[in-house]
Motif scaffolding. Structure first.
Motif, PDB file in Angstrom:
ATOM      1  N   HIS A 143      -3.290  32.400 -14.753  1.00 27.51           N
ATOM      2  CA  HIS A 143      -3.991  33.111 -13.473  1.00 27.51           C
ATOM      3  C   HIS A 143      -5.359  33.025 -13.100  1.00 27.51           C
ATOM      4  O   HIS A 143      -6.258  32.919 -14.395  1.00 27.51           O
ATOM      5  CB  HIS A 143      -3.282  34.534 -13.470  1.00 27.51           C
ATOM      6  CG  HIS A 143      -3.914  35.535 -14.683  1.00 27.51           C
ATOM      7  ND1 HIS A 143      -3.397  35.289 -15.865  1.00 27.51           N
ATOM      8  CD2 HIS A 143      -5.064  36.196 -14.618  1.00 27.51           C
ATOM      9  CE1 HIS A 143      -3.984  35.991 -16.797  1.00 27.51           C
ATOM     10  NE2 HIS A 143      -5.093  36.552 -15.983  1.00 27.51           N
ATOM     11  N   ASP A 145      -8.126  35.769 -12.483  1.00 23.50           N
ATOM     12  CA  ASP A 145      -8.258  37.456 -12.242  1.00 23.50           C
ATOM     13  C   ASP A 145      -8.783  37.474 -10.933  1.00 23.50           C
ATOM     14  O   ASP A 145      -8.082  38.389 -10.260  1.00 23.50           O
ATOM     15  CB  ASP A 145      -9.221  37.810 -13.127  1.00 23.50           C
ATOM     16  CG  ASP A 145      -8.927  37.767 -14.627  1.00 23.50           C
ATOM     17  OD1 ASP A 145      -7.582  37.788 -14.942  1.00 23.50           O
ATOM     18  OD2 ASP A 145      -9.816  37.764 -15.704  1.00 23.50           O
ATOM     19  N   HIS A 246      -6.911  30.861 -16.343  1.00 29.12           N
ATOM     20  CA  HIS A 246      -6.932  31.136 -17.901  1.00 29.12           C
ATOM     21  C   HIS A 246      -5.383  31.556 -18.328  1.00 29.12           C
ATOM     22  O   HIS A 246      -4.810  32.203 -17.370  1.00 29.12           O
ATOM     23  CB  HIS A 246      -8.125  31.929 -18.283  1.00 29.12           C
ATOM     24  CG  HIS A 246      -8.055  33.279 -17.874  1.00 29.12           C
ATOM     25  ND1 HIS A 246      -8.316  33.565 -16.495  1.00 29.12           N
ATOM     26  CD2 HIS A 246      -7.557  34.535 -18.355  1.00 29.12           C
ATOM     27  CE1 HIS A 246      -8.386  34.910 -16.322  1.00 29.12           C
ATOM     28  NE2 HIS A 246      -7.695  35.505 -17.268  1.00 29.12           N
TER      29      HIS A 246
HETATM   30 FE    FE Z   1      -6.841  37.542 -16.919  1.00 33.42          FE
END
Ligand code: FE
Ligand code: 6CS
Length: 308
Positions: A143, A145, A246
């Protein structure tokens, strides 16, 4: 407010270019030198080995264990357990709920780097401690962030950086963070559809606001096939850009993996209304109240606060 990064709007995913700088400051603004800053700009992260000494790591780990013990039977939304078990996965808001982590979140060693990378005064948008015990720690799917913070929390621009203090040695085999270098330059506009109170599920296992397989392949291709891992000794600190793609695998090794995690955001990038119809997520995930710039403080972890 204009939405510069629409996502979860169309049924089909797509990729757009980043519209904001990756690096906002320069060498004269803080402790990192040009080589380190260039690395961060190019790759979207920087892994600083052993920023904390072994004695400091001992203290950090004791505080983390203590916090974990104190929360063993606490049933609150900010104490997130693994799916289908009582095992604690994350504890949020530690920069408010515990004195030690509150001090740590203003530690000059961390804050001065965040200020340099973001070229501005900073505040904490989210904090947590993460546990990935040996044998049973579960994965975090790929994903960005920023995608979640933008769509679900209303973070307007890409001007935030996450700081993860690594408290156990991270190996290839105990579920270290994996990062796609260069992916901070692209924004995956994820497919539409987010259930209500998504966070109750996503903090255990995120399934919406995650990239489709094609986009992920494309991101790995643009990095020349590289997927980097944040491996290294306890006491190291990873700074990673808000939009870098990540994730991490589960931990079936006997070695636990735990870290403390602070999200620094530029004071000019405070949360607005979510860029979606979703109800804003609770304060423990997305800080909106009493936002003030952090004053970096010297703090000897093995002694008392030097100066307040
Ligand atoms: Fe994350
Ligand atoms: O929800 C959050 O704020 C963070 N947690 C997850 C699982 N995804 C997005 C972000 O990293």
């Amino acid at each position: 407010m204009k939405d510069f990064y629409p996502s979860r709007v169309n049924p089909e995913p797509s990729i757009m270019e980043r519209k904001d700088p990756v690096l906002y400051g320069s060498q004269s603004d803080g402790p990192l030198n040009n080589t380190e800053l260039d690395f961060y700009k190019q790759n979207g992260y920087i892994f600083l080995e052993k920023m904390f000494t072994d004695d400091e790591v001992d203290v950090l780990r004791k505080e983390l264990d203590q916090t974990m013990n104190d929360h063993k039977s606490v049933e609150r939304p900010d104490v997130v357990r693994e799916q289908g078990s009582d095992e604690i996965r994350s504890i949020f808001d530690v920069h408010k709920n515990t004195e030690f982590f509150q001090k740590l979140s203003s530690h000059e060693r961390l804050v001065n780097i965040a200020r340099q990378l973001l070229g501005d005064d900073v505040y904490i948008n989210q904090s947590r401690i993460n546990f990935k015990p040996g044998f049973k720690g579960k994965e975090f799917y790929w994903h960005s962030d920023f995608e979640t913070w933008h769509v679900e929390d209303g973070m307007p621009r890409m001007r935030a950086v996450s700081c993860s203090i690594i408290l156990t040695d991270n190996y290839e085999y105990n579920g270290p963070l994996m990062l796609i270098p260069g992916s901070q330059n692209y924004y995956v506009q994820c497919a539409s559809g987010t259930p209500d109170s998504h966070f109750e599920q996503s903090l255990k296992k995120q399934e919406f606001g995650t990239p489709d397989n094609e986009s992920l392949k494309w991101l790995v291709d643009q990095s020349g096939g590289r997927i980097d891992r944040a491996t290294g000794p306890a006491g190291s600190v990873l700074f990673f850009e808000s939009n870098i793609m990540h994730g991490s695998s589960g931990n079936i090794s006997p070695f636990p993996r735990s870290n403390v995690f602070f999200v620094f955001n530029s004071i000019q990038n405070k949360l607005e209304k979510p860029f979606s119809d979703l109800t804003p997520r609770p304060e423990f995930l997305a800080n909106r109240e009493n936002i003030k710039p952090i004053q970096p403080k010297p703090f000897d972890l093995t002694k008392k606060l030097i100066q307040s």
